[in-house]
Scaffold this active site. Structure first.
Site, PDB file in Angstrom:
ATOM      1  N   GLY A   1       3.687 -21.078  38.075  1.00  0.00           N
ATOM      2  CA  GLY A   1       2.511 -20.880  37.630  1.00  0.00           C
ATOM      3  C   GLY A   1       1.351 -22.148  38.370  1.00  0.00           C
ATOM      4  N   THR A   2       1.821 -23.052  38.697  1.00  0.00           N
ATOM      5  CA  THR A   2       1.101 -24.226  39.321  1.00  0.00           C
ATOM      6  C   THR A   2       0.642 -23.590  40.601  1.00  0.00           C
ATOM      7  OG1 THR A   2       2.198 -26.349  38.086  1.00  0.00           O
ATOM      8  CG2 THR A   2       1.269 -26.627  40.335  1.00  0.00           C
TER       9      THR A   2
ATOM     10  N   GLN B   1      -0.372 -20.867  28.216  1.00  0.00           N
ATOM     11  CA  GLN B   1       0.285 -21.180  26.975  1.00  0.00           C
ATOM     12  C   GLN B   1       0.172 -19.756  26.064  1.00  0.00           C
ATOM     13  OE1 GLN B   1       2.334 -23.300  25.871  1.00  0.00           O
ATOM     14  NE2 GLN B   1       2.096 -24.847  27.601  1.00  0.00           N
TER      15      GLN B   1
ATOM     16  N   SER C   1       2.717 -18.404  33.789  1.00  0.00           N
ATOM     17  CA  SER C   1       4.181 -19.010  34.462  1.00  0.00           C
ATOM     18  C   SER C   1       5.182 -18.623  33.396  1.00  0.00           C
ATOM     19  CB  SER C   1       3.720 -20.585  34.229  1.00  0.00           C
ATOM     20  OG  SER C   1       5.078 -21.190  34.691  1.00  0.00           O
TER      21      SER C   1
ATOM     22  N   HIS D   1       8.351 -19.333  32.781  1.00  0.00           N
ATOM     23  CA  HIS D   1       8.996 -20.226  31.820  1.00  0.00           C
ATOM     24  C   HIS D   1       8.500 -20.792  30.725  1.00  0.00           C
ATOM     25  CE1 HIS D   1       7.053 -23.224  34.125  1.00  0.00           C
ATOM     26  NE2 HIS D   1       7.170 -24.152  32.881  1.00  0.00           N
TER      27      HIS D   1
ATOM     28  N   CYS E   1       2.164 -44.426  25.558  1.00  0.00           N
ATOM     29  CA  CYS E   1       3.085 -45.404  25.472  1.00  0.00           C
ATOM     30  C   CYS E   1       4.631 -44.650  25.911  1.00  0.00           C
ATOM     31  CB  CYS E   1       3.387 -45.658  23.974  1.00  0.00           C
ATOM     32  SG  CYS E   1       1.911 -46.281  23.359  1.00  0.00           S
TER      33      CYS E   1
END
Length: 458
Positions: free
Chosen positions: A69-70, A177, A194, A196, A320
């Site tokens: 997808g990228t 998505q 994408s 996956h 974090c």
């Protein structure tokens, strides 16, 4: 172990597994060859393309398969920008796009292009009017995701696509998505996905370029996939990706309703179970299976490990974490709390009992992390008119924890100055003030780091 990270990678769908195994036997040959095995492979590729195109809402000859997808985003943006180079060198994106879009925009900018990044509301939703206002006569391309990867907010793609058409600007939609849940509405020009993300095998993306869109593939010419995706593709994986997309679409309506109810249960119960937490993202315009929240006085990495020990796989956009010292670009653009951030994305078939168990486990996990970090407890008496907290060299959530420990030591109207060189403090201190009804006065440069001033109101 309950797996709650489908937004990163959905478990392989049973249909994908069956199609993959079958096509390993039937689809190993070169589909460009004319002998029997090649013709058989070509039939499988053509069938997969037709199936995927139907799911996307485009013509089969408008869709190609890519290695990811990228890669589909990179090639799609580069080809569209090159195809309209005579129009101009202006690109419009939103601030919350996937990193693949933003990295391409940065490369375009480094090569002399101009990029406008449209901001978002606190829910992560792009104002359609603001996006339309960013379009210009020399705009070569606009990019807007259909739904956000981190917080699940659905974007006004149809409205933006109409504005782009009126301005004769092609719109590229990152639909990674949302594709499992339905086609993307509106007159978009390019679309990426994408496999996956919907239960297909990794290593398969798709790029749709509608007829009439100017497109100039970058790099050496190749005769495969209309010249837009060079090389001999992984045909068994492509077949499995198309089959699984069709399968999840058949389940999408009923499963979407069921998962939305489970996510609503999480959104409703979390504020009751955990103090000082914030659910982020749009409560209405959102994906049905995803919810993101942030907790004060919590280290995101520690919370993820705590939940992992309890048997839950979740992800985080918090600053974090071991992978980054800066807040997620999405949370930063939204201006919301970043510390203790958790994204829960439920795969198809998630039982309600797993969600109920998660709601039982989470409060204790948060309490354990807060206790280890020394989060504030009892309220000390007010003793000083103004205080300075030195949190230099200390990562989130420590600056906010130290602020919370001392805020009640100043009287109402008194101030606390927090010195911090952690980028997350720029988001988290104002967010803490909003949540605790204190006044965030502002920031100013310090000898080291930044000084953040807070005035006690209650």
């Amino acid at each position: 172990m309950p797996y709650f990270d489908a937004a990163s990678a959905a478990p392989l769908h049973p249909t994908a597994r069956q199609a993959l195994l079958a096509s390993l036997d039937e689809g190993w040959a070169d589909p460009a060859r004319l002998y029997r095995e090649g013709r058989r492979a070509r039939l499988l590729l053509d069938a997969a393309r037709e199936s995927a195109a139907e799911s996307v809402g485009c013509r089969p000859d408008e869709l190609v398969f890519t290695p990811s997808g990228t890669q589909a985003v990179h090639w799609g943006m580069a080809g569209a920008l090159a195809g309209r180079r005579r129009t101009g060198r202006h690109l419009v994106v939103s601030e919350v796009e996937h990193s693949s879009v933003l990295h391409t925009a940065e490369s375009f900018e480094a090569e002399g292009g101009e990029v406008d990044r449209v901001g978002v509301e606190s829910t992560g939703r792009v104002p359609a009017q603001a996006f339309a206002a960013a379009l210009r006569a020399d705009t070569a391309l606009a990019c807007l995701q259909s739904a956000n990867h981190e917080v699940g907010t659905a974007q006004p793609v149809e409205e933006v696509a109409e504005a782009c058409r009126a301005a004769t600007v092609p719109l590229l939609v990152d639909a990674a998505q949302s594709l499992p849940w339905g086609p993307v509405p509106g007159p978009w020009s390019l679309l990426t996905g994408s496999a996956h993300k919907w239960g297909g095998p990794p290593g398969v993306g798709l790029l749709a370029v509608r007829k009439g869109t100017r497109f100039a593939p970058r790099g050496p010419a190749d005769e495969r996939e209309s010249g837009r995706a060079p090389g001999f593709g992984n045909l068994p994986a492509v077949v499995a990706a198309a089959a699984s997309l069709r399968a999840v679409r058949a389940e999408a309506e009923a499963e979407g309703v069921r998962l939305r109810e489970l996510v609503d249960r999480i959104r409703l119960r979390l504020p009751e179970l955990v103090d000082d937490m914030e659910v982020v993202g749009d409560p209405v315009h959102r994906l049905p299976h995803l919810v993101t929240f942030s907790c004060l006085y919590v280290d995101g990495e520690a919370l993820l490990h705590e939940l992992d020990r309890a048997g839950f796989a979740v992800s985080s956009g918090s600053s974090c974490t071991s992978s980054t010292l800066t807040p997620s670009h999405v949370l930063r653009a939204m201006g919301v709390l970043s510390e203790g951030n958790v994204r829960v994305s439920l795969p198809h078939g998630t039982p309600a009992t797993d969600v109920d168990h998660f709601l039982t486990v989470l409060p204790e996990a948060v309490r354990a992390v807060r206790a280890r970090l020394g989060a504030p407890g009892a309220e000390p008496p007010a003793v000083e008119e103004a205080l300075v907290v030195d949190a230099l060299g200390r990562r989130c959530p420590v600056p906010v924890i130290e602020l919370a420990k001392v805020i009640d030591r100043v009287p109402v109207g008194g101030t606390v100055m927090v010195l911090s060189d952690d980028e997350a403090a720029r988001l988290d201190i104002p967010a803490w003030c909003r949540m605790r009804e204190q006044e965030y006065v502002g920031e100013e440069p310090a000898v080291r780091g930044t000084a953040y001033q807070v005035r006690r109101l209650v």
